[in-house]
Design a protein around this motif. Sequence first.
Motif, PDB file in Angstrom:
ATOM      1  N   THR A 115      60.568  61.349   2.809  1.00 43.03           N
ATOM      2  CA  THR A 115      61.659  60.250   3.528  1.00 43.03           C
ATOM      3  C   THR A 115      63.078  60.850   3.181  1.00 43.03           C
ATOM      4  OG1 THR A 115      58.985  59.185   3.205  1.00 43.03           O
ATOM      5  CG2 THR A 115      61.810  58.600   3.840  1.00 43.03           C
ATOM      6  N   SER A 116      64.186  60.599   4.328  1.00 45.56           N
ATOM      7  CA  SER A 116      65.519  60.550   4.256  1.00 45.56           C
ATOM      8  C   SER A 116      65.613  59.590   3.012  1.00 45.56           C
ATOM      9  CB  SER A 116      66.421  59.457   5.898  1.00 45.56           C
ATOM     10  OG  SER A 116      65.336  61.154   6.412  1.00 45.56           O
ATOM     11  N   PRO A 176      69.334  55.179   5.785  1.00 37.06           N
ATOM     12  CA  PRO A 176      68.309  55.279   6.998  1.00 37.06           C
ATOM     13  C   PRO A 176      69.457  56.132   8.118  1.00 37.06           C
ATOM     14  CG  PRO A 176      68.768  53.236   5.557  1.00 37.06           C
ATOM     15  CD  PRO A 176      69.495  54.375   5.139  1.00 37.06           C
ATOM     16  N   ARG A 228      69.719  56.282  10.942  1.00 36.00           N
ATOM     17  CA  ARG A 228      70.330  55.274  12.198  1.00 36.00           C
ATOM     18  C   ARG A 228      72.128  55.448  11.043  1.00 36.00           C
ATOM     19  NH1 ARG A 228      68.214  50.346  15.531  1.00 36.00           N
ATOM     20  NH2 ARG A 228      67.791  49.716  13.745  1.00 36.00           N
ATOM     21  N   PHE A 267      75.410  46.906   6.859  1.00 39.23           N
ATOM     22  CA  PHE A 267      74.572  47.550   6.457  1.00 39.23           C
ATOM     23  C   PHE A 267      73.665  47.143   5.095  1.00 39.23           C
ATOM     24  CE2 PHE A 267      76.226  50.614   9.168  1.00 39.23           C
ATOM     25  CZ  PHE A 267      75.256  50.796   9.890  1.00 39.23           C
ATOM     26  N   SER A 272      65.956  54.917  16.836  1.00 43.35           N
ATOM     27  CA  SER A 272      65.234  53.924  15.873  1.00 43.35           C
ATOM     28  C   SER A 272      65.159  54.870  14.906  1.00 43.35           C
ATOM     29  CB  SER A 272      63.464  52.897  16.240  1.00 43.35           C
ATOM     30  OG  SER A 272      62.905  54.054  16.375  1.00 43.35           O
ATOM     31  N   ASP A 273      65.292  54.274  13.567  1.00 47.78           N
ATOM     32  CA  ASP A 273      64.853  55.082  12.413  1.00 47.78           C
ATOM     33  C   ASP A 273      63.616  55.866  12.379  1.00 47.78           C
ATOM     34  OD1 ASP A 273      67.713  54.308  10.507  1.00 47.78           O
ATOM     35  OD2 ASP A 273      66.219  52.577  10.452  1.00 47.78           O
ATOM     36  N   GLU A 282      63.083  60.269  12.128  1.00 49.76           N
ATOM     37  CA  GLU A 282      62.934  60.401  11.325  1.00 49.76           C
ATOM     38  C   GLU A 282      61.964  61.618  11.448  1.00 49.76           C
ATOM     39  OE1 GLU A 282      61.824  60.007   6.297  1.00 49.76           O
ATOM     40  OE2 GLU A 282      63.716  59.378   7.704  1.00 49.76           O
TER      41      GLU A 282
END
Length: 312
Positions: free
Chosen positions: A95-96, A99, A101, A176, A238-239, A243
């Motif tokens: 996973t990143s 985020p 975005r 954020f 979107s994230d 992703e």
Amino acid sequence: MSDPNESSRARASLFTRAPLTTAILATAALSFLFYLVPQIDLTVAGLFHEPGRSFPAAQIPLLQDFRTFGSNISLSLPLLLLIGVVLKLSFPAKTSLVPPRMALFFISLYLLGPALLVNGILKPYWGRPRPMNTDHFGGAWAFQGPWVMGPSGLGNHSFSSGEGAFIACLLPLVLFVPREWRWPVGTLLGIFVAAVGLSRVAFGGHYLSDVVISIGLMLILAAALHHLIFVRYRDSLSDAALEKRLTALGYRMAAQRAALRHWVRRTLATSYRSARNLRRAERAIHPGAAARAAAMDGPTGSVGAPTGTNPP
């Protein structure tokens, strides 16, 4: 009879456009003010100027360290986000770290703002002399207002502030953080950005309008990017969607790297076989070549000196 849901959507749409409209109007108003009243720039710059010493604040080590600190902080954000994207592409199954975005927003902001708009367009074509270079403060060039095409031949331009633009890109960080932290974080960021921008004025590197307009331009760009990424294209950007695209791209890049490694190994193997075949052909054609080749292929006792019997 009007649909209340449609009215609510219209109000929401108007609300999402308000930051961009506000930033544009505020920047335009401030630009006109500095253009119509150039004495503001001269007065503020004069507060930090001393005849015979130019701008002495530029010689204070603590202020120089603060300027370096501000530059490093503003530059570290896009670098960290870019590292996160590179790590995601290198390890697509994971996973990143940040985020997607957020990374897209800030990397786009820095590339389009300080890199392209300020240093790529405004500085080369709006050649405004810096305060330290103008005749008001001991320099050789005449004073120029903001948004005025300056004289040609000046290599060090003032409009607009590149450092002011870089540091202003930190302001959208407030979007954020959790909502209850936005006011304190926004206040601290605002004070920090204002202090770094004021230091450029104190050093004689920029007029106040250079810094203020740079901040306004970055806020306009930030509001536009936020609207595009988080409102208009919130589904496709979107994230989760980003992703998924980064994961697919990472796997494609991994496959391309594997194909490249395979091609390199195959090319090296082919080159080795070609060289070996060429050497065999030389042995068959030229008398004595076989013995020399055998001596070269045999074990060596020292560098360049084969052991065993010498060829006849």
